[in-house]
Motif scaffolding. Sequence first.
Motif, PDB file in Angstrom:
ATOM      1  N   VAL A   1       0.842  -1.203   0.000  1.00 40.48           N
ATOM      2  CA  VAL A   1       0.000   0.000   0.000  1.00 40.48           C
ATOM      3  C   VAL A   1       0.878   1.253   0.000  1.00 40.48           C
ATOM      4  N   THR A   2       1.930   1.246   0.806  1.00 43.44           N
ATOM      5  CA  THR A   2       2.836   2.390   0.863  1.00 43.44           C
ATOM      6  C   THR A   2       3.482   2.643  -0.502  1.00 43.44           C
ATOM      7  N   LEU A   3       3.935   1.588  -1.147  1.00 44.61           N
ATOM      8  CA  LEU A   3       4.546   1.726  -2.479  1.00 44.61           C
ATOM      9  C   LEU A   3       3.542   2.260  -3.503  1.00 44.61           C
ATOM     10  N   LEU A   4       2.327   1.737  -3.447  1.00 50.55           N
ATOM     11  CA  LEU A   4       1.278   2.182  -4.375  1.00 50.55           C
ATOM     12  C   LEU A   4       0.923   3.656  -4.153  1.00 50.55           C
ATOM     13  N   GLU A   5       0.786   4.038  -2.883  1.00 49.26           N
ATOM     14  CA  GLU A   5       0.437   5.428  -2.576  1.00 49.26           C
ATOM     15  C   GLU A   5       1.546   6.380  -2.987  1.00 49.26           C
ATOM     16  N   GLN A   6       2.784   5.982  -2.772  1.00 50.82           N
ATOM     17  CA  GLN A   6       3.913   6.831  -3.158  1.00 50.82           C
ATOM     18  C   GLN A   6       3.962   7.013  -4.676  1.00 50.82           C
ATOM     19  N   LEU A   7       3.756   5.933  -5.394  1.00 55.32           N
ATOM     20  CA  LEU A   7       3.760   6.008  -6.854  1.00 55.32           C
ATOM     21  C   LEU A   7       2.611   6.881  -7.348  1.00 55.32           C
ATOM     22  N   ARG A   8       1.430   6.704  -6.763  1.00 56.69           N
ATOM     23  CA  ARG A   8       0.280   7.524  -7.161  1.00 56.69           C
ATOM     24  C   ARG A   8       0.552   8.999  -6.893  1.00 56.69           C
ATOM     25  N   SER A   9       1.119   9.290  -5.748  1.00 58.23           N
ATOM     26  CA  SER A   9       1.448  10.668  -5.388  1.00 58.23           C
ATOM     27  C   SER A   9       2.453  11.265  -6.380  1.00 58.23           C
ATOM     28  N   ASP A  10       3.503  10.512  -6.676  1.00 58.09           N
ATOM     29  CA  ASP A  10       4.522  10.997  -7.609  1.00 58.09           C
ATOM     30  C   ASP A  10       3.965  11.179  -9.017  1.00 58.09           C
ATOM     31  N   ALA A  11       3.085  10.284  -9.433  1.00 62.20           N
ATOM     32  CA  ALA A  11       2.525  10.349 -10.785  1.00 62.20           C
ATOM     33  C   ALA A  11       1.582  11.544 -10.941  1.00 62.20           C
ATOM     34  N   THR A  12       0.966  11.983  -9.843  1.00 61.92           N
ATOM     35  CA  THR A  12      -0.012  13.069  -9.960  1.00 61.92           C
ATOM     36  C   THR A  12       0.541  14.431  -9.556  1.00 61.92           C
ATOM     37  N   THR A  13       1.605  14.468  -8.755  1.00 60.74           N
ATOM     38  CA  THR A  13       2.071  15.763  -8.258  1.00 60.74           C
ATOM     39  C   THR A  13       3.414  16.205  -8.831  1.00 60.74           C
TER      40      THR A  13
ATOM     41  N   GLN B   1      -1.840  13.831 -19.873  1.00 59.47           N
ATOM     42  CA  GLN B   1      -2.577  14.088 -18.628  1.00 59.47           C
ATOM     43  C   GLN B   1      -3.679  13.053 -18.426  1.00 59.47           C
ATOM     44  N   THR B   2      -4.367  12.692 -19.506  1.00 58.29           N
ATOM     45  CA  THR B   2      -5.419  11.667 -19.425  1.00 58.29           C
ATOM     46  C   THR B   2      -4.814  10.327 -19.023  1.00 58.29           C
ATOM     47  N   ARG B   3      -3.666  10.001 -19.599  1.00 60.83           N
ATOM     48  CA  ARG B   3      -2.985   8.738 -19.262  1.00 60.83           C
ATOM     49  C   ARG B   3      -2.559   8.723 -17.792  1.00 60.83           C
ATOM     50  N   LEU B   4      -2.037   9.849 -17.304  1.00 63.55           N
ATOM     51  CA  LEU B   4      -1.636   9.920 -15.900  1.00 63.55           C
ATOM     52  C   LEU B   4      -2.839   9.753 -14.973  1.00 63.55           C
ATOM     53  N   GLN B   5      -3.987  10.302 -15.376  1.00 64.49           N
ATOM     54  CA  GLN B   5      -5.200  10.138 -14.565  1.00 64.49           C
ATOM     55  C   GLN B   5      -5.629   8.668 -14.536  1.00 64.49           C
ATOM     56  N   THR B   6      -5.530   8.006 -15.682  1.00 66.44           N
ATOM     57  CA  THR B   6      -5.858   6.573 -15.757  1.00 66.44           C
ATOM     58  C   THR B   6      -4.927   5.769 -14.846  1.00 66.44           C
ATOM     59  N   ILE B   7      -3.644   6.106 -14.865  1.00 66.39           N
ATOM     60  CA  ILE B   7      -2.658   5.432 -14.014  1.00 66.39           C
ATOM     61  C   ILE B   7      -2.998   5.659 -12.540  1.00 66.39           C
ATOM     62  N   SER B   8      -3.327   6.884 -12.194  1.00 67.40           N
ATOM     63  CA  SER B   8      -3.701   7.210 -10.818  1.00 67.40           C
ATOM     64  C   SER B   8      -4.944   6.428 -10.389  1.00 67.40           C
ATOM     65  N   ASP B   9      -5.934   6.354 -11.261  1.00 67.42           N
ATOM     66  CA  ASP B   9      -7.163   5.610 -10.962  1.00 67.42           C
ATOM     67  C   ASP B   9      -6.861   4.127 -10.732  1.00 67.42           C
ATOM     68  N   ARG B  10      -5.984   3.573 -11.565  1.00 62.20           N
ATOM     69  CA  ARG B  10      -5.646   2.155 -11.435  1.00 62.20           C
ATOM     70  C   ARG B  10      -4.891   1.899 -10.121  1.00 62.20           C
ATOM     71  N   LEU B  11      -4.017   2.814  -9.741  1.00 58.84           N
ATOM     72  CA  LEU B  11      -3.301   2.687  -8.475  1.00 58.84           C
ATOM     73  C   LEU B  11      -4.275   2.771  -7.296  1.00 58.84           C
ATOM     74  N   THR B  12      -5.290   3.627  -7.423  1.00 58.10           N
ATOM     75  CA  THR B  12      -6.319   3.736  -6.383  1.00 58.10           C
ATOM     76  C   THR B  12      -7.065   2.417  -6.234  1.00 58.10           C
ATOM     77  N   ILE B  13      -7.386   1.786  -7.342  1.00 54.58           N
ATOM     78  CA  ILE B  13      -8.069   0.481  -7.307  1.00 54.58           C
ATOM     79  C   ILE B  13      -7.197  -0.550  -6.583  1.00 54.58           C
ATOM     80  N   LEU B  14      -5.915  -0.565  -6.896  1.00 60.34           N
ATOM     81  CA  LEU B  14      -4.996  -1.504  -6.245  1.00 60.34           C
ATOM     82  C   LEU B  14      -4.930  -1.258  -4.735  1.00 60.34           C
TER      83      LEU B  14
END
Length: 117
Positions: free
Chosen positions: A12-24, A88-101
């Motif tokens: 979860v920590t790895l996923l959250e960090q990746l999501r944060s980095d991908a969006t910010t 930007q759309t691709r990054l949002q898709t990546i963020s959404d997928r990380l949220t699902i995980l």
Amino acid sequence: MSLNREKYLTLVTLLEQLRSDATTTQIVAPELRQRVASLQQFFRQQIVPLPDQDWRVQSYQTEMSKQLRLLEIDVMFLQGARQASTAQTRLQTISDRLTILIQYCDAILQPEAEGEK
């Protein structure tokens, strides 16, 4: 804390960090691809072999495996994006997928948390 729980919390920590980095941050696609590959490796080596799992956990693991493969494809599409709006759309898709995980991990961790009370 059980070893299984610890490993899921690490995931979860790895996923959250990746999501944060991908969006910010302005993460570059090759770096994102490398981090997704590391995430997949962690999942295969640390999560999949965990012992003593019921059918519910195995179902979530199957879904997580599928989402990780789709995440890899999303990153490839991001690398191929030529316009900022497409990226930007691709990054949002990546963020959404990380949220699902992350939600799958939370669902696996939830019954253990209730059992410890």
